[in-house]
Scaffold this motif. Structure first.
Motif, PDB file in Angstrom:
ATOM      1  N   SER A 241      -1.649  -1.265  -2.616  1.00 50.35           N
ATOM      2  CA  SER A 241      -2.317  -2.099  -1.553  1.00 50.35           C
ATOM      3  C   SER A 241      -3.488  -2.694  -1.916  1.00 50.35           C
ATOM      4  N   ALA A 242      -4.007  -3.709  -1.502  1.00 50.99           N
ATOM      5  CA  ALA A 242      -5.251  -4.225  -1.951  1.00 50.99           C
ATOM      6  C   ALA A 242      -5.971  -4.714  -0.850  1.00 50.99           C
ATOM      7  N   LEU A 243      -7.322  -4.755  -1.110  1.00 48.86           N
ATOM      8  CA  LEU A 243      -8.282  -5.242  -0.083  1.00 48.86           C
ATOM      9  C   LEU A 243      -8.918  -6.516  -0.806  1.00 48.86           C
TER      10      LEU A 243
ATOM     11  N   ARG B  64       1.154  -4.435  -0.243  1.00 47.41           N
ATOM     12  CA  ARG B  64       0.223  -4.886   1.211  1.00 47.41           C
ATOM     13  C   ARG B  64      -1.060  -5.275   0.773  1.00 47.41           C
TER      14      ARG B  64
ATOM     15  N   SER C 160      -7.763   4.154   0.546  1.00 44.07           N
ATOM     16  CA  SER C 160      -6.482   3.914   0.564  1.00 44.07           C
ATOM     17  C   SER C 160      -5.984   2.793  -0.338  1.00 44.07           C
ATOM     18  N   TYR C 161      -6.991   1.864  -0.999  1.00 46.11           N
ATOM     19  CA  TYR C 161      -6.691   0.749  -1.537  1.00 46.11           C
ATOM     20  C   TYR C 161      -6.483   1.172  -3.161  1.00 46.11           C
ATOM     21  N   ASP C 162      -5.608   0.609  -3.842  1.00 44.31           N
ATOM     22  CA  ASP C 162      -5.448   0.515  -5.079  1.00 44.31           C
ATOM     23  C   ASP C 162      -6.270  -0.576  -5.915  1.00 44.31           C
TER      24      ASP C 162
ATOM     25  N   VAL D 121      -9.356  -3.515  -5.224  1.00 46.11           N
ATOM     26  CA  VAL D 121     -10.298  -4.043  -4.057  1.00 46.11           C
ATOM     27  C   VAL D 121     -11.074  -5.381  -4.870  1.00 46.11           C
TER      28      VAL D 121
ATOM     29  N   TRP E 124     -18.002  -4.405  -0.429  1.00 45.25           N
ATOM     30  CA  TRP E 124     -17.177  -3.599   0.461  1.00 45.25           C
ATOM     31  C   TRP E 124     -17.797  -2.806   1.505  1.00 45.25           C
TER      32      TRP E 124
ATOM     33  N   ALA F 206      -8.641   3.454  -8.180  1.00 48.53           N
ATOM     34  CA  ALA F 206      -8.793   2.110  -7.709  1.00 48.53           C
ATOM     35  C   ALA F 206      -9.074   1.285  -8.996  1.00 48.53           C
TER      36      ALA F 206
END
Length: 274
Positions: free
Chosen positions: A117-119, A140, A175-177, A179, A196, A205
């Motif tokens: 997952s990424a932001l 995601r 929860s992000y791997d 950012v 962030w 992360a």
């Protein structure tokens, strides 16, 4: 290739002219790299005219004109066609050709890696490049920008993406791997502002920060203090510049010269070894 130009609203304060000028000296290549401050859309026809008329051989295009660069070209690399953004314009066989070396840089800096997952913070040209470069390697993607409509309109990405309000960007931060900071936050070298916002990243992360500064910024301080992997703006800048060498017909020794130039400008930029 005798002259390159950086075009953008903050071109005069960018590091690229110093990076390339020193690299040309190291590689003993007779060429120049200048900054062209373009803050108004009304000035863009002059940029196009300079390229088509040979007053400059190539132009790196930075914020906020990367979408314009994609549309003004006669021909484009497939990355530009799909992503809708470009950051390099030059004449090729008489046609104005567009490339996106930001996409190439993200691919190079994250080569061989996948993320659950990424932001993605931001919705401009850099954000488009990051989303497109990483598609197929992120399960995601969550996008957040101060302008929610811009985030929702991010194109060129075919994976699963959702949008959250800027005020909610730190929700479930751990929860992000990955950012990605594709905003200007941190450009002034400030150590007290994280893109962030508040909250803690997962220890495992990775942070990808497009911003580079000649002083330590908040992202560098945060990741160093916690042992979190950081792909910094200098690393991105190197790969972005290196991706220009062959298309512009520059000698291969320019790659090492660019690496050495960055080390002189920012000795702490060990990440360019990626």
């Amino acid at each position: 290739m005798s002259s390159l130009t950086l075009v953008g609203s903050h071109a005069a304060t960018a590091m690229s002219p110093a990076l390339w000028t020193r690299a040309f000296e190291i590689a003993e290549v007779s060429s120049s790299y200048d900054a062209w401050e373009v803050a108004d859309v009304a000035d863009l026809p002059d940029v196009e005219s300079a390229l088509r008329g040979g007053r400059t051989d190539a132009a790196n295009v930075t914020m906020p004109w990367k979408h314009w660069a994609a549309t003004v070209a006669d021909e484009a690399h497939p990355d530009v066609t799909v992503s809708g953004v470009a950051n390099l314009l030059f004449l090729r066989s008489g046609a104005l050709f567009a490339m996106n070396t930001d996409i190439a840089a993200v691919r190079a800096a994250t080569s061989g890696r996948t993320f659950g997952s990424a932001l993605l913070l931001g919705a401009g040209g850099a954000a488009h490049a990051a989303a497109f470069a990483l598609q197929g390697r992120i399960d995601r993607l969550v996008i957040s920008d101060v302008d929610r409509s811009s985030a929702a309109g991010l194109d060129g990405y075919n994976g699963s993406a959702s949008v959250v309000d800027w005020s909610d960007r730190a929700v479930d931060l751990d929860s992000y791997d990955l950012v990605i900071n594709a905003t200007p936050i941190g450009r002034d070298g400030s150590e007290d502002q994280l893109a962030w916002g508040t909250g803690e990243l997962a220890p495992t992360a990775t942070v990808y920060d497009f911003v580079y500064a000649d002083t330590r910024n908040a992202a560098e301080a945060y990741t160093a203090d916690r042992g979190i992997d950081l792909i910094d703006g200098w690393t991105h800048l190197f790969h972005q510049a290196d991706a220009m060498v062959r298309p512009l017909g520059l000698p291969e020794r320019m790659s090492d010269a660019l690496r050495r130039s960055i080390r002189e400008i920012c000795p702490a930029s060990a990440g360019i070894n990626r």
